[in-house]
Scaffold this active site. Structure first.
Site, mmCIF file in Angstrom:
data_model
loop_
_atom_site.group_PDB
_atom_site.id
_atom_site.type_symbol
_atom_site.label_atom_id
_atom_site.label_comp_id
_atom_site.label_asym_id
_atom_site.label_seq_id
_atom_site.Cartn_x
_atom_site.Cartn_y
_atom_site.Cartn_z
ATOM 1 N N ASP A 69 1.022 -0.923 0.036
ATOM 2 C CA ASP A 69 -0.006 -0.160 -0.136
ATOM 3 C C ASP A 69 0.923 1.242 0.121
ATOM 4 O OD1 ASP A 69 -2.586 1.260 0.010
ATOM 5 O OD2 ASP A 69 -2.905 1.513 2.247
ATOM 6 N N THR A 70 0.650 2.429 -0.812
ATOM 7 C CA THR A 70 1.455 2.815 -1.084
ATOM 8 C C THR A 70 0.612 4.682 -0.784
ATOM 9 O OG1 THR A 70 3.073 2.706 -2.649
ATOM 10 C CG2 THR A 70 2.357 4.916 -2.739
ATOM 11 N N PHE A 149 2.314 6.811 -12.842
ATOM 12 C CA PHE A 149 1.169 6.939 -12.871
ATOM 13 C C PHE A 149 0.468 7.866 -11.631
ATOM 14 C CE2 PHE A 149 0.778 4.242 -9.526
ATOM 15 C CZ PHE A 149 2.145 2.927 -9.766
ATOM 16 N N GLY A 150 -0.644 7.791 -11.678
ATOM 17 C CA GLY A 150 -1.131 8.582 -9.842
ATOM 18 C C GLY A 150 -0.704 9.742 -9.979
ATOM 19 N N HIS A 177 10.707 4.994 -3.626
ATOM 20 C CA HIS A 177 10.217 4.799 -2.269
ATOM 21 C C HIS A 177 9.372 2.946 -2.914
ATOM 22 C CE1 HIS A 177 7.068 6.434 -5.391
ATOM 23 N NE2 HIS A 177 5.573 5.452 -4.638
ATOM 24 N N ARG A 178 8.434 2.364 -3.548
ATOM 25 C CA ARG A 178 7.973 0.821 -4.227
ATOM 26 C C ARG A 178 9.773 0.724 -4.644
ATOM 27 N NH1 ARG A 178 4.882 1.948 -7.378
ATOM 28 N NH2 ARG A 178 3.747 2.270 -6.010
#
Ligand code: ITT
Length: 195
Positions: A69-70, A149-150, A177-178
């Site tokens: 989850d981000t 994305f996002g 982050h990911r």
């Protein structure tokens, strides 16, 4: 070694993870285990949601799996949208609307500090593990770039003058982050003997 399921409905996340993990170990998507339902995400924290999604897949499909989850945490907004990033502008999960709302909430605000935070939850041989990745940066005033994305078009990572949406996926992965959370997962799996 059996493949590990990446419990996400987001094809962009699978693409990024595959690019990062290529050659290390095999991951498969939910489609490949016949899971087409939406995963539960009812917790008020990233950690809670990541664990909830992984537990769901582990319980219903008896598979080793991980989920993540981000959230985008904006300092001037006391950490919002955070865990609610996907639905910030409403249930439609519309990235354009989410960015529009964020930019309007930051109108006239000088402090543009923000960070992306990812929490990965892994369930392996029935044990639970979590891994965190963070990247600090700034929210710019207008969208730039077509990649990613996002919220990528409005986020410039620290030390750079381009947004994540202006970077090739490998460049984003190296600092994101990911990417950082996945690097920890990869190191753990290699140590564990799955890699
Ligand atoms: P899951 O199936 O894994 O839950 P999701 O799309 O619902 O996929 P999240 O709940 O983690 O994923 O999404 C949180 C929000 O943050 C969502 O609006 C994403 O677009 C955004 N987001 C996540 N990772 C991002 C990244 O690397 N760059 C920009 N925005 C990102």
């Amino acid at each position: 070694m059996p493949p590990i399921v990446f419990a996400t409905g987001n094809a962009n996340k699978v693409k990024e993870a595959n690019a990062a993990l290529r050659g290390a170990f095999e991951i498969i998507g939910l489609d490949e285990i016949g899971c087409r339902e939406e995963l539960p995400e009812t917790s008020p924290t990233l950690e809670g949601n990541a664990l909830e999604k992984a537990r769901y897949v582990h319980q219903h499909y008896q598979a080793d799996c991980f989920s993540e989850d981000t959230g985008l945490e904006v300092e001037a907004l006391n950490g919002a949208p955070g865990v609610y990033s996907a639905r910030y502008a409403g249930p439609a999960r519309d990235a354009e609307a989410n960015m529009g709302l964020l930019l309007s909430n930051l109108k006239g605000v000088e402090n543009r500090n923000a960070r992306f935070r990812t929490v990965i939850a892994l369930i392996l041989d029935g044990q639970e593990y979590t891994f965190e990745g963070i990247v600090n940066g700034q929210i710019i005033h207008i969208k730039k770039g077509k990649g990613g994305f996002g919220y990528d078009p409005i986020f410039v990572p620290e030390g750079y003058n381009r947004t994540f949406a202006q970077m090739p996926v490998e460049e984003k992965n190296a600092i994101s982050h990911r990417g950082r959370a996945i690097a920890k997962l990869k190191a753990f799996l290699q140590e564990y003997g799955k890699g």
